[in-house]
Design a protein around this motif. Structure first.
Motif, PDB file in Angstrom:
ATOM      1  N   UNK A  54     -24.815 -31.256   9.115  1.00 53.81           N
ATOM      2  CA  UNK A  54     -24.618 -29.816   8.774  1.00 53.81           C
ATOM      3  C   UNK A  54     -25.583 -28.994   9.849  1.00 53.81           C
ATOM      4  N   UNK A  55     -26.613 -29.379  10.163  1.00 53.48           N
ATOM      5  CA  UNK A  55     -27.604 -28.892  11.321  1.00 53.48           C
ATOM      6  C   UNK A  55     -26.563 -28.792  12.552  1.00 53.48           C
ATOM      7  N   UNK A  56     -26.049 -29.904  12.752  1.00 50.34           N
ATOM      8  CA  UNK A  56     -24.957 -29.931  14.104  1.00 50.34           C
ATOM      9  C   UNK A  56     -23.796 -28.664  13.853  1.00 50.34           C
ATOM     10  N   UNK A  57     -23.341 -28.721  12.580  1.00 50.55           N
ATOM     11  CA  UNK A  57     -22.410 -27.927  12.406  1.00 50.55           C
ATOM     12  C   UNK A  57     -22.853 -26.321  12.853  1.00 50.55           C
ATOM     13  N   UNK A  58     -24.299 -25.942  12.310  1.00 47.05           N
ATOM     14  CA  UNK A  58     -24.646 -24.762  12.661  1.00 47.05           C
ATOM     15  C   UNK A  58     -24.951 -24.536  14.062  1.00 47.05           C
ATOM     16  N   UNK A  59     -25.334 -25.547  14.747  1.00 48.16           N
ATOM     17  CA  UNK A  59     -25.467 -25.390  16.103  1.00 48.16           C
ATOM     18  C   UNK A  59     -24.380 -25.195  16.887  1.00 48.16           C
ATOM     19  N   UNK A  60     -23.249 -25.845  16.440  1.00 50.45           N
ATOM     20  CA  UNK A  60     -21.913 -25.557  17.354  1.00 50.45           C
ATOM     21  C   UNK A  60     -21.218 -24.633  16.927  1.00 50.45           C
ATOM     22  N   UNK A  61     -21.413 -23.998  15.819  1.00 46.96           N
ATOM     23  CA  UNK A  61     -20.508 -22.736  15.250  1.00 46.96           C
ATOM     24  C   UNK A  61     -21.264 -21.538  15.491  1.00 46.96           C
ATOM     25  N   UNK A  62     -22.588 -21.182  15.843  1.00 48.20           N
ATOM     26  CA  UNK A  62     -23.165 -20.139  15.352  1.00 48.20           C
ATOM     27  C   UNK A  62     -24.192 -19.911  16.558  1.00 48.20           C
ATOM     28  N   UNK A  63     -24.461 -18.547  16.638  1.00 44.20           N
ATOM     29  CA  UNK A  63     -25.842 -18.577  17.733  1.00 44.20           C
ATOM     30  C   UNK A  63     -26.889 -17.760  16.905  1.00 44.20           C
ATOM     31  N   UNK A  64     -28.103 -18.400  16.645  1.00 42.94           N
ATOM     32  CA  UNK A  64     -29.101 -17.883  16.126  1.00 42.94           C
ATOM     33  C   UNK A  64     -30.549 -18.474  16.968  1.00 42.94           C
ATOM     34  N   UNK A  65     -31.276 -17.284  17.126  1.00 44.38           N
ATOM     35  CA  UNK A  65     -32.498 -17.535  17.956  1.00 44.38           C
ATOM     36  C   UNK A  65     -33.503 -18.810  17.314  1.00 44.38           C
ATOM     37  N   UNK A  66     -32.876 -19.145  16.223  1.00 41.31           N
ATOM     38  CA  UNK A  66     -34.202 -20.088  15.560  1.00 41.31           C
ATOM     39  C   UNK A  66     -33.688 -21.166  15.522  1.00 41.31           C
ATOM     40  N   UNK A  67     -32.374 -21.501  16.076  1.00 43.80           N
ATOM     41  CA  UNK A  67     -31.748 -22.873  15.703  1.00 43.80           C
ATOM     42  C   UNK A  67     -32.405 -24.104  16.423  1.00 43.80           C
ATOM     43  N   UNK A  68     -33.153 -24.031  17.433  1.00 47.81           N
ATOM     44  CA  UNK A  68     -33.676 -25.134  18.034  1.00 47.81           C
ATOM     45  C   UNK A  68     -34.696 -25.713  16.925  1.00 47.81           C
ATOM     46  N   UNK A 123     -26.783 -20.481   5.914  1.00 42.63           N
ATOM     47  CA  UNK A 123     -27.067 -21.842   6.474  1.00 42.63           C
ATOM     48  C   UNK A 123     -28.481 -22.037   7.185  1.00 42.63           C
ATOM     49  N   UNK A 124     -28.743 -20.645   7.661  1.00 41.02           N
ATOM     50  CA  UNK A 124     -30.426 -20.825   8.202  1.00 41.02           C
ATOM     51  C   UNK A 124     -31.313 -20.919   6.807  1.00 41.02           C
ATOM     52  N   UNK A 125     -31.144 -19.925   6.064  1.00 35.09           N
ATOM     53  CA  UNK A 125     -32.127 -20.281   4.785  1.00 35.09           C
ATOM     54  C   UNK A 125     -32.051 -21.541   4.215  1.00 35.09           C
ATOM     55  N   UNK A 126     -30.873 -22.092   4.169  1.00 36.39           N
ATOM     56  CA  UNK A 126     -30.940 -23.393   3.631  1.00 36.39           C
ATOM     57  C   UNK A 126     -31.247 -24.465   4.310  1.00 36.39           C
ATOM     58  N   UNK A 127     -30.946 -24.621   5.693  1.00 33.07           N
ATOM     59  CA  UNK A 127     -31.587 -25.676   6.450  1.00 33.07           C
ATOM     60  C   UNK A 127     -32.985 -25.768   6.737  1.00 33.07           C
ATOM     61  N   UNK A 128     -33.619 -24.638   6.722  1.00 33.54           N
ATOM     62  CA  UNK A 128     -35.208 -24.737   6.983  1.00 33.54           C
ATOM     63  C   UNK A 128     -35.989 -25.065   5.494  1.00 33.54           C
ATOM     64  N   UNK A 143     -16.492 -37.322   5.811  1.00 32.90           N
ATOM     65  CA  UNK A 143     -16.288 -36.190   6.239  1.00 32.90           C
ATOM     66  C   UNK A 143     -17.323 -35.983   7.475  1.00 32.90           C
ATOM     67  N   UNK A 144     -18.654 -36.543   7.570  1.00 33.65           N
ATOM     68  CA  UNK A 144     -19.496 -36.387   8.356  1.00 33.65           C
ATOM     69  C   UNK A 144     -19.345 -37.143   9.495  1.00 33.65           C
ATOM     70  N   UNK A 145     -18.823 -38.423   9.106  1.00 31.88           N
ATOM     71  CA  UNK A 145     -18.621 -39.320  10.204  1.00 31.88           C
ATOM     72  C   UNK A 145     -17.686 -38.787  11.155  1.00 31.88           C
ATOM     73  N   UNK A 146     -16.330 -38.498  10.532  1.00 28.19           N
ATOM     74  CA  UNK A 146     -15.079 -38.013  11.151  1.00 28.19           C
ATOM     75  C   UNK A 146     -15.558 -36.638  12.260  1.00 28.19           C
ATOM     76  N   UNK A 147     -16.427 -35.721  11.644  1.00 29.73           N
ATOM     77  CA  UNK A 147     -16.687 -34.613  12.345  1.00 29.73           C
ATOM     78  C   UNK A 147     -17.565 -35.033  13.408  1.00 29.73           C
ATOM     79  N   UNK A 148     -18.465 -35.852  13.337  1.00 37.94           N
ATOM     80  CA  UNK A 148     -19.554 -36.218  14.497  1.00 37.94           C
ATOM     81  C   UNK A 148     -18.712 -37.037  15.538  1.00 37.94           C
ATOM     82  N   UNK A 149     -17.840 -38.096  15.301  1.00 40.96           N
ATOM     83  CA  UNK A 149     -16.906 -38.587  16.289  1.00 40.96           C
ATOM     84  C   UNK A 149     -16.190 -37.553  17.093  1.00 40.96           C
ATOM     85  N   UNK A 150     -15.664 -36.345  16.324  1.00 39.72           N
ATOM     86  CA  UNK A 150     -14.842 -35.683  16.951  1.00 39.72           C
ATOM     87  C   UNK A 150     -15.628 -34.672  17.985  1.00 39.72           C
ATOM     88  N   UNK A 151     -16.747 -34.154  17.396  1.00 35.92           N
ATOM     89  CA  UNK A 151     -17.460 -33.158  18.092  1.00 35.92           C
ATOM     90  C   UNK A 151     -18.736 -33.798  18.925  1.00 35.92           C
TER      91      UNK A 151
END
Length: 528
Positions: free
Chosen positions: A351-365, A192-197, A471-479
């Motif tokens: 997807x960025x929010x999904x990564x932030x919400x579910x993982x801890x990586x020092x580069x996420x900010x 996820x990190x490699x693909x997001x950046x 799917x993105x809309x539903x997840x953003x509303x939920x989380x």
């Protein structure tokens, strides 16, 4: 029957006969095959022909053009996620719609040269039917796992290979690590990190656009692996991991975020995810949202830096991005064709929010800068589009009085009709009235609305974007950490998108086929 029909489905898929292949899929499901097994089988058949050598193609005139990403996997993943929101009779509708797309998306590279019958050849390239070829090409061969080295060495080499475009090494290392259950969470985070950046600074006014597909497909790969089981998910790995390495690869925006954070925090940026916990006030959310909607990515980046200096929580900042994006689409998007990029930037930000919400990586900010920059740049482009002749700008306010006159129990039925009529003014007005009549703080207050919008999304065929966006809309509303009332704009955005986005077709062949098989009694279906 089943063995012969599976073979028949394979042949129909590889012949590009999407209607017939989907009908066989439905017959097999009615005969007792599980939908997940059939989807996995179909993707296994298609996978060798869903690769491209690159996502940019050099033309004879010396210019480049974009080469699209495979959407087959995205359609299956979205159908799987939408299933719980659909009525029992339609729980597999999204997956069947995903199946309807698979044969149309084979060998995109050849389709651009009129070499295979699919929707790119027919609709995008306008190839005469009699001139379309019928030969599939495999642009990347499957590989064996690579397990040499320690776990840390393999992860380090994997990340370098992913970011440097080494398909073979990336894929082989991934396969080896995926076989080790204890390494799977770290594997998710790394890919996820490699693909997001990998995100370009300006998608606007470009022919070759990155538009976030690499992380969107990476998320889909992992979701599908969880659905079918990692030991059976090889076709999804085979599709997604090598594609992260496809050219073009852009790291300049990531480098810009690295530079800004180091400039402002001098090394402390690596602890911001843990140390910054203060929530954004309503006024601060409004201010950031207004800046995003102004279309100036540099100003937005400066504001993000300022908020982080004040100790504001990174997740709260990231969550504003999707809310602002939705608000812009509802209030300022003026043309159906203009939705092409915004639906990608919204899904990328999710997807960025999904990564932030579910993982801890020092580069996420750093990813927050990328997400906000992509969305703001997209808004800048959309606002620059001219008005299209004959297109009436949506005006929900003009239909508000009409919507207020409808009984509450009739609102969702009217919403379905408005979306079917492709009338965003009515659709958004109805959603606003529905939301006003249902306390957003009550548990399940938006469930019926989500169910209706998911049902409406399920009618449209041949386009995975529609289900993916749902799917993105539903997840953003939920989380999303915004207030329940602030998040209601997401449903206006969803209704606006469903009723205004330019569809590939408004025909409902797949929807009708689905109900023909899954609504009939079992005895009738068995003889179909």
């Amino acid at each position: 029957m089943s063995a012969a029909s599976l073979a028949q489905m394979d042949q129909l898929i590889l012949d590009g006969k999407f209607h017939e292949a989907t009908e066989t899929f439905c017959q097999l499901a009615c005969a007792g095959h599980t939908v997940s097994d059939l989807a996995l089988h179909a993707m296994t058949t298609a996978a060798p022909y869903l690769h491209v050598p690159s996502h940019e193609k050099l033309l004879e005139n010396g210019e480049f053009r974009n080469v699209n990403y495979d959407h087959a996997m995205l359609g299956i993943r979205a159908g799987m996620h939408l299933s719980p929101w659909l009525p029992e009779s339609e729980k597999n509708l999204g997956i069947v719609q995903g199946m309807y797309y698979i044969p149309q998306g084979l060998d995109v590279w050849s389709q651009l040269e009129c070499g295979f019958p699919g929707h790119y050849a027919r609709e995008q390239e306008q190839c005469p039917e009699e001139e379309i070829g019928h030969e599939l090409h495999c642009h990347f061969e499957d590989q064996d796992p690579l397990v040499a080295g320690s776990v840390d060495e393999r992860f380090d080499t994997l990340f370098r290979a992913l970011t440097q475009g080494d398909k073979v090494t990336s894929y082989r290392l991934f396969l080896g690590l995926a076989d080790e259950p204890d390494q799977r969470e770290r594997l998710r985070d790394t890919v996820l990190f490699a693909s997001i950046i990998d995100q370009q600074e300006y998608n606007s006014f470009r022919r070759v656009r990155h538009i976030g597909h690499k992380p969107i497909r990476t998320r889909a790969m992992f979701d599908l692996a969880d659905w079918v089981g990692w030991d059976r998910a090889r076709p999804f790995f085979y599709l997604a991991v090598p594609d992260v390495c496809n050219t073009p690869i852009f790291h300049s925006l990531y480098d810009h975020a690295c530079f800004l954070l180091n400039l402002h925090f001098k090394g402390a940026q690596f602890d911001l995810m843990d140390n910054n916990t203060a929530p954004l006030s309503e006024a601060e959310q409004d201010q950031l949202s207004d800046l995003i909607m102004s279309g100036d990515p540099t100003a937005v980046a400066d504001q993000i830096s300022a908020l982080l200096k004040q100790g504001k929580a990174p997740q709260n900042i990231a969550d504003v991005v999707n809310i602002a994006h939705a608000a812009h689409s509802v209030t300022r998007l003026r043309s159906p064709i203009a939705y092409t990029v915004p639906m990608h930037s919204f899904d990328y930000a999710n997807v960025v929010n999904y990564w932030l919400r579910n993982f801890r990586n020092k580069h996420q900010v750093k990813a927050i800068y990328l997400s906000a920059w992509f969305v703001t740049d997209t808004i800048r482009e959309i606002d620059a589009y001219p008005d299209f002749p004959g297109v009436i700008k949506p005006d929900p306010d003009a239909r508000r009085e009409w919507a207020e006159g409808i009984a509450t129990e009739m609102l969702l039925g009217e919403l379905e009709a408005a979306i079917a009529d492709q009338d965003p003014s009515r659709a958004v007005a109805l959603v606003r009235v529905w939301n006003e009549r249902h306390d957003p703080t009550r548990a399940g207050a938006r469930d019926d609305l989500i169910g209706m919008l998911a049902h409406c999304a399920g009618k449209y065929q041949g386009d995975a974007h529609i289900f993916r966006n749902a799917c993105s809309v539903i997840e953003e509303y939920q989380l999303n950490t915004a207030s329940a009332a602030r998040k209601d704009i997401l449903f206006e955005f969803w209704a606006h998108f469903l009723s205004f986005y330019k569809k590939r077709t408004l025909e409902t062949d797949c929807y009708d086929m689905y109900h023909r098989y899954f609504d009939e009694p079992a005895a009738v279906r068995a003889n179909a």
